[in-house]
Design a protein around this motif. Structure first.
Motif, PDB file in Angstrom:
ATOM      1  N   MET A   1       0.857  -1.173   0.000  1.00  0.00           N
ATOM      2  CA  MET A   1       0.000   0.000   0.000  1.00  0.00           C
ATOM      3  C   MET A   1       0.891   1.219   0.000  1.00  0.00           C
ATOM      4  N   GLY A   2       0.282   2.358  -0.263  1.00  0.00           N
ATOM      5  CA  GLY A   2       1.031   3.586  -0.272  1.00  0.00           C
ATOM      6  C   GLY A   2       1.417   4.025  -1.658  1.00  0.00           C
ATOM      7  N   PRO A   3       1.901   5.267  -1.778  1.00  0.00           N
ATOM      8  CA  PRO A   3       2.245   5.805  -3.097  1.00  0.00           C
ATOM      9  C   PRO A   3       3.428   5.085  -3.726  1.00  0.00           C
TER      10      PRO A   3
ATOM     11  N   SER B   1      -2.748   3.035  -2.929  1.00  0.00           N
ATOM     12  CA  SER B   1      -1.820   4.172  -2.800  1.00  0.00           C
ATOM     13  C   SER B   1      -2.349   5.229  -1.838  1.00  0.00           C
TER      14      SER B   1
ATOM     15  N   PRO C   1      -2.587   4.886   3.357  1.00  0.00           N
ATOM     16  CA  PRO C   1      -1.975   5.547   4.527  1.00  0.00           C
ATOM     17  C   PRO C   1      -2.666   6.834   4.912  1.00  0.00           C
ATOM     18  N   ALA C   2      -3.064   7.658   3.892  1.00  0.00           N
ATOM     19  CA  ALA C   2      -3.736   8.921   4.203  1.00  0.00           C
ATOM     20  C   ALA C   2      -5.102   8.674   4.808  1.00  0.00           C
TER      21      ALA C   2
END
Length: 255
Positions: free
Chosen positions: A19-21, A53, A56-57
Motif C-alpha cells: 500500500m502507499g504511493p 496508494s 496511509p492517508a
C-alpha cells in the motif's frame, strides 16, 4: 525484515500486502519474480473501494476521527498494570532495606561494644596505676593524675640523685672527702646541705680543738676554698662539742 519473517514460515503462508504511493507495478513484478506472494490491500469505505496508494492517508484520517483512548491501552493501568512486577520489586527493596538496616545496627553495636570495652580497660589500668603509686608512695595524701604525679616524683628523685651523685660538687663527694679525715679527727656528721657553692655541715666532735682541727684539714683539701666553724658549743652532758661548719667549694675538683 521479510527474509527474517519468512525464515519462520512458508512463502505461501506469508503474503506481502502493498500500500502507499510507493506501490507500483514495477515493484509488484520484481517481488513476484523473487517468488514472494503479493496481495493487494483493499478497503471499502462508504461503498467505495480505496486504492492502495491512498490507504496511509485514509488511515491517518480515520485515526484522527476516533477518540484518543478508543482502541488503545495503558500498561500502567487496568488489566495491563504491572502490579505483580511492582510487588516483586517492592519485596526486594524491603529485603534490601532490612539488610542495610541490620548492617548499620551491627556496625554501631560493634562500635559501642568496642568503646565500652576500651573504657572499662582504661578504668582498670587507672586503678592498677593508682595502686602501684600508693605502694611506691604510701604517704601520698591524694591520687588524682597518676602519670603526672609519677613524673613529678621521678623528677624529685632525679634532683636528689644529682645532689648525692651529680659529679665533683655533690653531697656524696663532700661526704667522701670528709670520710678521709676520720683518722685524723674523731667526728660525726649529722646534717649536710648544699646551696650553690656552699656546703653547711652540722655534727659533733670530742673538743673545741678537734672542731678547729677539722676546719683546718678541710681547707687543705683542693675541693674547698674555705672552711669556717660558725658555731661550737658543749653538749648538755659535757661529753662532746656540737658544731656547725660552712664550706666554700672550689672549682679545682678533688686532689
Amino acid at each position: 525484515e521479510s527474509k527474517v519473517l519468512m525464515s519462520y514460515a512458508d512463502k505461501e503462508s506469508l503474503p506481502i500486502r502493498l500500500m502507499g504511493p510507493g506501490m507500483t507495478k514495477t515493484l509488484e513484478n520484481e517481488l513476484k519474480r523473487a517468488n514472494y506472494s503479493i496481495e493487494a490491500l483493499e478497503i471499502e469505505l462508504d461503498d467505495q473501494l480505496i486504492e492502495p496508494s491512498f490507504l496511509p492517508a485514509v488511515a491517518l484520517a480515520l485515526r484522527a476521527k476516533t477518540a484518543r483512548m478508543e482502541g488503545s491501552f495503558n500498561f500502567r493501568r487496568g488489566k495491563f498494570a504491572l502490579q505483580r512486577e511492582w510487588v516483586n520489586l517492592k519485596g526486594k527493596y524491603a529485603l534490601l532495606a532490612a539488610i542495610l538496616g541490620m548492617s548499620i545496627l551491627i556496625f554501631f553495636s560493634s562500635l559501642g561494644v568496642g568503646y565500652f570495652d576500651k573504657a572499662g580497660r582504661a578504668e582498670q589500668i587507672q586503678t592498677e596505676m593508682a595502686n602501684i603509686y600508693r605502694s611506691l608512695f604510701p604517704d601520698a595524701s591524694a591520687v588524682v593524675d597518676v602519670p603526672l604525679q609519677l613524673r613529678s616524683a621521678i623528677r624529685q628523685l632525679q634532683e636528689k640523685d644529682h645532689l648525692f651523685s651529680g659529679g665533683q660538687f655533690s653531697a656524696l663527694t663532700v661526704l667522701s672527702e670528709l670520710s678521709r679525715l676520720v683518722e685524723n679527727v674523731s667526728f660525726e656528721i649529722q646534717e649536710c646541705s648544699m646551696s650553690g657553692n656552699e656546703v653547711k655541715l652540722s655534727g659533733w666532735t670530742t673538743s673545741f680543738e678537734a672542731a678547729n682541727r677539722l676546719a683546718s684539714l678541710l681547707e687543705e683539701r683542693p675541693m674547698f676554698n674555705r672552711a669556717q666553724v660558725t658555731d661550737a658549743k658543749m653538749s648538755i652532758d659535757g661529753n662532746r662539742i656540737n658544731f656547725r661548719l660552712l664550706l666554700s667549694l672550689s672549682d679545682q675538683g678533688e686532689g
